[in-house]
Every structure is written in structure tokens, then in C-alpha cells.
Design an enzyme around this catalytic site. Structure first.
Site, PDB file in Angstrom:
ATOM      1  N   CYS A   1      -8.236  -2.261   4.105  1.00 58.34           N
ATOM      2  CA  CYS A   1      -8.088  -3.465   4.929  1.00 58.34           C
ATOM      3  C   CYS A   1      -9.328  -3.789   5.751  1.00 58.34           C
ATOM      4  O   CYS A   1      -9.389  -4.836   6.378  1.00 58.34           O
ATOM      5  CB  CYS A   1      -6.865  -3.347   5.832  1.00 58.34           C
ATOM      6  SG  CYS A   1      -6.826  -1.849   6.810  1.00 58.34           S
ATOM      7  N   GLU A  19     -16.005 -11.272   3.617  1.00 60.52           N
ATOM      8  CA  GLU A  19     -14.849 -11.011   2.750  1.00 60.52           C
ATOM      9  C   GLU A  19     -14.222 -12.312   2.253  1.00 60.52           C
ATOM     10  O   GLU A  19     -13.860 -12.425   1.080  1.00 60.52           O
ATOM     11  CB  GLU A  19     -13.799 -10.199   3.517  1.00 60.52           C
ATOM     12  CG  GLU A  19     -12.564  -9.876   2.686  1.00 60.52           C
ATOM     13  CD  GLU A  19     -11.457  -9.232   3.507  1.00 60.52           C
ATOM     14  OE1 GLU A  19     -11.180  -9.748   4.609  1.00 60.52           O
ATOM     15  OE2 GLU A  19     -10.878  -8.235   3.061  1.00 60.52           O
ATOM     16  N   GLU A  66       0.828  -1.208   0.000  1.00 58.14           N
ATOM     17  CA  GLU A  66       0.000   0.000   0.000  1.00 58.14           C
ATOM     18  C   GLU A  66       0.864   1.260   0.000  1.00 58.14           C
ATOM     19  O   GLU A  66       0.537   2.260  -0.652  1.00 58.14           O
ATOM     20  CB  GLU A  66      -0.931  -0.005   1.209  1.00 58.14           C
ATOM     21  CG  GLU A  66      -2.163   0.849   1.046  1.00 58.14           C
ATOM     22  CD  GLU A  66      -3.219   0.497   2.076  1.00 58.14           C
ATOM     23  OE1 GLU A  66      -4.230  -0.115   1.695  1.00 58.14           O
ATOM     24  OE2 GLU A  66      -3.025   0.812   3.277  1.00 58.14           O
ATOM     25  N   CYS A  85     -10.433  -2.212  14.588  1.00 57.66           N
ATOM     26  CA  CYS A  85     -10.707  -3.641  14.778  1.00 57.66           C
ATOM     27  C   CYS A  85     -10.791  -4.021  16.250  1.00 57.66           C
ATOM     28  O   CYS A  85     -11.441  -5.021  16.589  1.00 57.66           O
ATOM     29  CB  CYS A  85      -9.625  -4.473  14.093  1.00 57.66           C
ATOM     30  SG  CYS A  85      -9.426  -4.093  12.345  1.00 57.66           S
ATOM     31  N   LYS A 145     -15.375 -10.065   8.104  1.00 62.00           N
ATOM     32  CA  LYS A 145     -14.304 -10.893   7.529  1.00 62.00           C
ATOM     33  C   LYS A 145     -14.849 -12.212   6.986  1.00 62.00           C
ATOM     34  O   LYS A 145     -14.271 -12.799   6.072  1.00 62.00           O
ATOM     35  CB  LYS A 145     -13.227 -11.166   8.586  1.00 62.00           C
ATOM     36  CG  LYS A 145     -12.349  -9.971   8.925  1.00 62.00           C
ATOM     37  CD  LYS A 145     -11.417  -9.608   7.785  1.00 62.00           C
ATOM     38  CE  LYS A 145     -10.480  -8.468   8.177  1.00 62.00           C
ATOM     39  NZ  LYS A 145      -9.678  -8.003   7.014  1.00 62.00           N
ATOM     40  N   GLU A 185       2.076   1.673  -3.385  1.00 64.21           N
ATOM     41  CA  GLU A 185       0.953   2.100  -4.235  1.00 64.21           C
ATOM     42  C   GLU A 185       0.735   3.607  -4.094  1.00 64.21           C
ATOM     43  O   GLU A 185       0.500   4.313  -5.086  1.00 64.21           O
ATOM     44  CB  GLU A 185      -0.325   1.345  -3.843  1.00 64.21           C
ATOM     45  CG  GLU A 185      -1.518   1.691  -4.721  1.00 64.21           C
ATOM     46  CD  GLU A 185      -2.791   0.948  -4.305  1.00 64.21           C
ATOM     47  OE1 GLU A 185      -2.767   0.237  -3.294  1.00 64.21           O
ATOM     48  OE2 GLU A 185      -3.808   1.115  -5.000  1.00 64.21           O
ATOM     49  N   GLU A 207     -13.774 -12.826  -5.625  1.00 57.07           N
ATOM     50  CA  GLU A 207     -12.461 -12.360  -6.079  1.00 57.07           C
ATOM     51  C   GLU A 207     -11.315 -12.975  -5.281  1.00 57.07           C
ATOM     52  O   GLU A 207     -10.165 -12.938  -5.717  1.00 57.07           O
ATOM     53  CB  GLU A 207     -12.359 -10.829  -5.937  1.00 57.07           C
ATOM     54  CG  GLU A 207     -13.464 -10.047  -6.603  1.00 57.07           C
ATOM     55  CD  GLU A 207     -14.652  -9.784  -5.698  1.00 57.07           C
ATOM     56  OE1 GLU A 207     -15.501  -8.980  -6.087  1.00 57.07           O
ATOM     57  OE2 GLU A 207     -14.727 -10.398  -4.610  1.00 57.07           O
ATOM     58  N   SER A 255      -7.426   1.701  -2.229  1.00 52.64           N
ATOM     59  CA  SER A 255      -6.252   0.884  -2.540  1.00 52.64           C
ATOM     60  C   SER A 255      -6.689  -0.456  -3.099  1.00 52.64           C
ATOM     61  O   SER A 255      -7.675  -1.049  -2.653  1.00 52.64           O
ATOM     62  CB  SER A 255      -5.427   0.657  -1.266  1.00 52.64           C
ATOM     63  OG  SER A 255      -4.466  -0.353  -1.474  1.00 52.64           O
TER      64      SER A 255
END
Length: 579
Positions: A301, A363, A281, A505, A360, A284, A368, A321
Site C-alpha cells: 500500500c 503512483e 490482502e 503515512c 502517491k 491473498e 497500470e 502483494s
């Protein structure tokens, strides 16, 4: 309001800071008043009335959560009238509540059951009138059981006034009240981000994480499977609460030992891929600065945050990102780099994540997330589920001796340790980006301007003479304010960190019950202690990450990195898409 107020509490004159409610004032003097709808971080609702008290001169009992203390007030919290009233309220709630306490997921930590025990409820008087409404199991993350809802309103409050997503509403009136998405839709049919904040504040078993413990046991019991586990940064400062220890207890070594007791073949650390995320990141960001890419760059994230922007601000997705989250980066490496070095068929590897987050689970099931040719992560357990599976296995957590993570995916730095804290990803990124750009060592690695529970934080960092303005937001209500600025062309930031849950988190929807801002602060302080106690505190100093690049990825943003560690997002227009 400032100053001190004196009033009489159960016959004794006491003094408290001005502006407190009777509930808060009584707590300061060791008097516990029962509550159900009350939550210390939420607005007053006064729905349940179990917190009633007698106030001299008032005919009716007063809700202590909604009544401010005044000078000279005479309050009684315990009397035959109060006890009878509270018992009657509890009996009425029980008469409309399934008698499934022994099989309920909240068995052992249900606030209603605890009150029933405290008030000696031994029978349900009157006619039982339980609903038989269908359960909502439409998402991979959350189960909603409307039959167990006690209409306290906590879930709707956090959904509307903290996350500001407005998914859960109160429908109908009086005894027919139901809390549900609009028009009775399922959670998969609306723009729910599956953050689980509703489940975190629910006092009973009406909303909870989807339990994946049986799937993990099946993998552990399968001799053909090589089962590896990764642990998120925030879990090490919260898991001890599941075993009665104080919030903010650092339990990294015992956590690793506990996972070994369960039978995992390797115990790895998501902190490793948190360091890797910073490398990808951070580069990036530098690439976008040099090439004129979409700025500000926004972190990716937090899966609840990513789903939120997909639903609500899809035109701003180019700013996000392309990095996968640390959980998914780990899964991709666990199915490629790790089996290649260990000589294991990746088809035999089963990856389990221990996460503070219900999103999560969603996710890990995104289509993907299979760039390795296999599903990156096979099962996700929240911190609460980890507590339950350890108890099923008879693990005495307090008696465990510390153990270390396995190599090579278990080595990490202090920068990764603060990933689970609001501002932590930004601080970790700045530690690396500053030194990469300037070629100079930071005098202090601690960027205190991005720390703390303030909803939106800003800072400006000097990168070799170029000022870079950054912003940090946690909780989707604050994220919305940042996105509205960006949409209006009024956000002059270069880099933005957004965490879906309040506090980051450490306040995730899968963390131990009882999370409040006070608890969040204790967990945050613990995460910073973990960081300060490590020899390496910058992601680019992680020797295992350096070796990973040398042997496998070659360099940040390489073709291999892009294939395994980066992803794309989709436009999920509001209220139209499932999954």
C-alpha cells in the site's frame, strides 16, 4: 550519560540532564537559539553556524548544536557579537538566495524568512550573486529548485541516513557547493522513490511537492465534471496543523465539511478501501498459505516502498502483494461501481485524492492504474496542498461544523483508521485473518507488539495452532535490512508490513512542515484514538464492503477483484529507468 549538570546560561545557574547540547539545554530553560541546518531527528551537521553562542574561556563562538554542556560552563546566547555574527551569516545567505519570497511556495512557512524577520534583516548588504540553475520538474511528485538551496544538508541527511536511498549528494566545495543527484542527473533519471522526506525537512523552497491545486480548481469549476474526493486515514490527524492547531488534533468531521465548502460533489473516505484492502490482502495471504505461493507476503500500500523494491530488490517482487493501494482501489471503484449505482458516465467523473504522500502522485500516473478503462485517480493533493487550497477558498477551518462522509464509499472501521500508522496495516490484517482462520472472536483487537516507532518490530500470532511470525518496518533504511535478510534466506516471516516513510503515512513527505518524531507520536496516538472510538474495528465487519462484494465483486480475489483491485510490478534496475 546519566545525572544532572549545572551550568550558567545568560548569567543564571541552571540544571539540565547530562549529555545535552547547549542548544537542547537552552531550549529546556525557555531560551530559543536560531537554527537552520539543525533538525532534532538528524545527526549534528553544524553547517550553517547561525546557532553560535559565547562560551566563557573560548576565543571563537561555539556552534550550540554541536557543543555539549559541561559542569560549570558559562554560556551566553545573546550579545552584540552574537547578534552581529548571525545577522552577517543571514545576509550572506540572502545574497545568494533568489528574492522571490512573495511568490515562493514556502511563503508563510519559510524558516529562513522567519529568521530574517526575527533578526531585523531589512536589506541585503553586499553584491547579490544568485545562481540561475535549471529547475528539476522531471517527476510527477517533486520539484527541486537548486537556486533556493541554502546548503544546510538536511535533505541529503534524510536521504542517506534515514531512507538510505542515497539520491542527493553535496557536490563541489565552498561557495560552489550544490546538493543534487549524481552527475547532475534529474530525479527521474535516478532511483529516487519520490517519498518527499527531503521536501519535508527542507527549511526553504528548494524542494517541494509538485503543486496540482490548479488542476483541481479547473475540475471543480467545470460544470460537466462530477468531482469526487477521497481522504487518506493520516490526513484527519494532521490537517488541523495547517491551521495552527496542535499535532494529533482529530479533525475528521471538519475535514469533510471543508471539502464540501470547496465544492466537491461527493466526499468519500479512503478508509473504505483500506478495509477492502484488508479483505483482499488477507485472503491473498490465506491463499498463499494454502497453495504454496511466495512467502513471506509483503504489503503493497506504500507507493514509495513499491518503487524502492522495484529499483533495489526486483528479484523479490513475487513476495509483494498484488493488491493495489487503497488510493488506487478507490479510484477503480469510483470509475466503475460508483457511477454504475449513481447513473453517471464514468468519463465525467474526476477523482481527487487527499494524501499525506508525494509518492502517491507518481503512483496515480503509473500506466497500470487504469483497469477501469479510465485513469483511476485524476489528481492528488498532499495535506500541505489541501491546507493551501482551503486558504485560497477562504475556509475558516476552526469554525466549521462537523460533517459526515457520503455513502457508500464513506463507511469504514477502526482497522482502516490505523492504516496510516506503522504497524497499522499489519494490525488491521491480523484482526481479520485471525477471525477468518479460527472462526473465533478476538478477545482483544489491539496487537500492541506491532505498535510504536521502533524501526523493526516482530510478533508471532497463533492461528488455530499454527504460529505465524510477522514483521513490521518503517523507513527505507529498515526496509533494506529486512530485504537483505529475505535475500539471504534468513527471514522466517510469513507476513511483512513495510511503510516507506518514518512512522508510516502519518510521517509522509506531504504532511505539514515541522514533522519530527515527537509530532509523529502525537499523530499516531490520535489515529489510535480514532480507532478506539469507532463501533466497528475490524475490516470484515464493514457493512458497505460486504454489500460491495454482494452486489459487484462477489468475493475476495474474484475475477472482478483481480481485474480492478490488483496489479503487477516491474523491474526498475537501478539508475536505468525513467518514470
Amino acid at each position: 550519560m546519566t545525572g544532572t549538570v549545572k551550568f550558567h546560561l545568560n548569567g543564571q545557574e541552571v540544571a539540565v540532564p547530562a549529555g545535552l547540547t547547549i542548544l537542547e539545554a537552552a531550549s529546556l530553560h525557555g531560551v530559543k537559539i536560531p537554527t537552520l541546518c539543525h533538525h532534532p531527528d538528524q545527526r549534528v551537521k553544524a553547517n550553517c553556524r547561525v546557532c553560535v553562542v559565547e562560551v566563557e574561556g573560548q576565543k571563537n563562538l561555539a556552534a550550540s548544536c554541536a557543543t555539549a554542556v559541561t559542569a560549570g560552563m558559562k554560556v551566553r546566547t545573546n550579545s552584540p557579537r552574537i547578534r552581529e555574527t548571525v545577522q552577517t551569516i543571514l545576509e550572506l545567505i540572502f545574497a545568494n538566495h533568489p528574492q522571490e519570497c512573495l511568490t515562493c511556495i514556502r511563503n508563510g512557512n519559510c524558516e529562513l524568512r522567519r529568521l530574517a524577520a526575527d533578526y531585523g534583516i531589512r536589506e541585503v548588504k553586499g553584491e547579490m550573486a544568485c545562481d540561475a540553475l535549471p529547475l528539476d520538474t522531471s517527476t510527477p511528485s517533486i520539484v527541486r529548485n537548486p537556486n533556493k538551496c541554502i546548503k544546510c544538508g538536511r535533505c541529503a541527511e534524510v536521504c542517506h541516513h534515514v531512507q538510505e536511498t542515497g539520491i542527493l549528494y553535496s557536490h563541489f566545495r565552498s561557495v560552489d557547493v550544490q546538493v543534487a543527484p549524481e552527475y547532475g542527473k534529474s530525479l527521474s533519471d535516478v532511483a529516487c522513490v519520490l517519498c518527499g522526506q527531503c521536501a519535508a525537512v527542507c527549511p526553504v523552497g528548494a524542494i517541494h511537492e509538485k503543486d496540482d491545486i490548479a488542476r483541481v480548481w479547473a475540475a471543480l469549476d467545470d460544470p460537466a465534471k462530477h468531482v469526487v474526493v477521497q481522504v487518506a486515514p493520516a490526513v484527519r490527524v494532521s490537517i488541523a496543523e495547517e491551521f495552527g492547531q496542535q499535532p494529533g488534533t482529530i479533525a475528521t468531521g471538519r475535514l469533510v465539511a471543508a471539502l464540501r465548502k470547496l465544492g466537491f460533489d461527493r466526499v468519500f473516505d479512503t478508509d473504505f478501501t483500506a478495509d477492502l484492502t484488508i479483505m483482499e490482502e488477507g485472503h491473498e495471504l490465506l491463499h498463499r498459505l494454502k497453495s504454496g505461493g511466495a512467502l513471506p507476503l509483503i504489503t503493497s500500500c506504500s507507493p514509495g516502498w513499491v518503487k524502492y523494491i522495484e529499483h533495489s530488490y526486483p528479484e523479490l517482487l513475487p513476495h509483494v502483494s498484488t493488491c493495489k493501494s487503497p488510493q488506487q482501489m478507490f479510484g477503480a471503484l469510483a470509475k466503475t461501481y460508483y457511477p454504475d449505482r449513481a447513473g453517471i458516465d464514468p468519463a465525467d467523473i474526476f477523482v481527487v485524492s487527499i494524501m499525506p504522500c508525494t509518492a502517491k502522485k507518481f503512483e496515480s500516473e503509473r500506466p497500470e492504474m487504469n483497469s477501469s478503462g479510465h485513469r483511476d485517480v485524476d489528481a492528488v493533493l498532499t495535506t500541505r496542498e489541501l491546507g493551501r487550497i482551503l486558504k485560497q477558498a477562504g475556509v475558516d477551518f476552526a469554525a466549521l461544523q462537523d460533517s459526515d462522509f457520503d455513502d457508500p464509499l464513506g463507511i469504514s472501521t477502526g482497522a482502516a483508521a490505523i492504516f496510516g500508522v506503522t504497524g497499522g496495516v499489519m494490525e488491521a490484517a491480523l484482526r481479520t485473518v485471525y477471525e477468518v482462520v479460527t472462526g473465533q472472536e478476538l478477545e482483544s483487537v489491539e496487537f500492541t507488539a506491532v505498535r510504536g516507532l521502533q524501526g523493526i518490530k516482530e510478533a508471532t500470532v497463533d492461528l488455530a495452532g499454527a504460529p505465524v511470525k510477522v514483521a513490521v518496518a518503517h523507513g527505507l533504511g529498515n526496509a533494506r535490512r529486512i530485504m537483505n535478510l529475505l535475500r539471504a534466506g534468513l527471514a522466517d516471516y510469513t507476513f511483512i508490513e513495510i511503510m516507506c516513510c518514518p512512522g508510516g503515512c502519518i510521517g509522509g513527505g506531504g504532511q505539514p512542515y515541522g514533522t519530527t518524531d515527537a509530532v509523529r507520536r502525537q499523530r499516531i496516538e490520535a489515529a489510535y484514538r480514532v480507532d478506539a472510538g469507532l463501533a466497528l474495528r475490524k475490516s470484515h465487519q464493514n457493512p458497505a464492503v460486504a454489500k460491495l462484494y454482494e452486489e459487484f465483486l462477489r468475493q475476495p480475489l474474484s475475477e472482478v477483484s483481480h481485474h480492478l483491485l490488483h496489479t503487477k510490478y516491474r523491474n526498475r534496475s537501478l539508475y536505468k529507468l525513467k518514470g
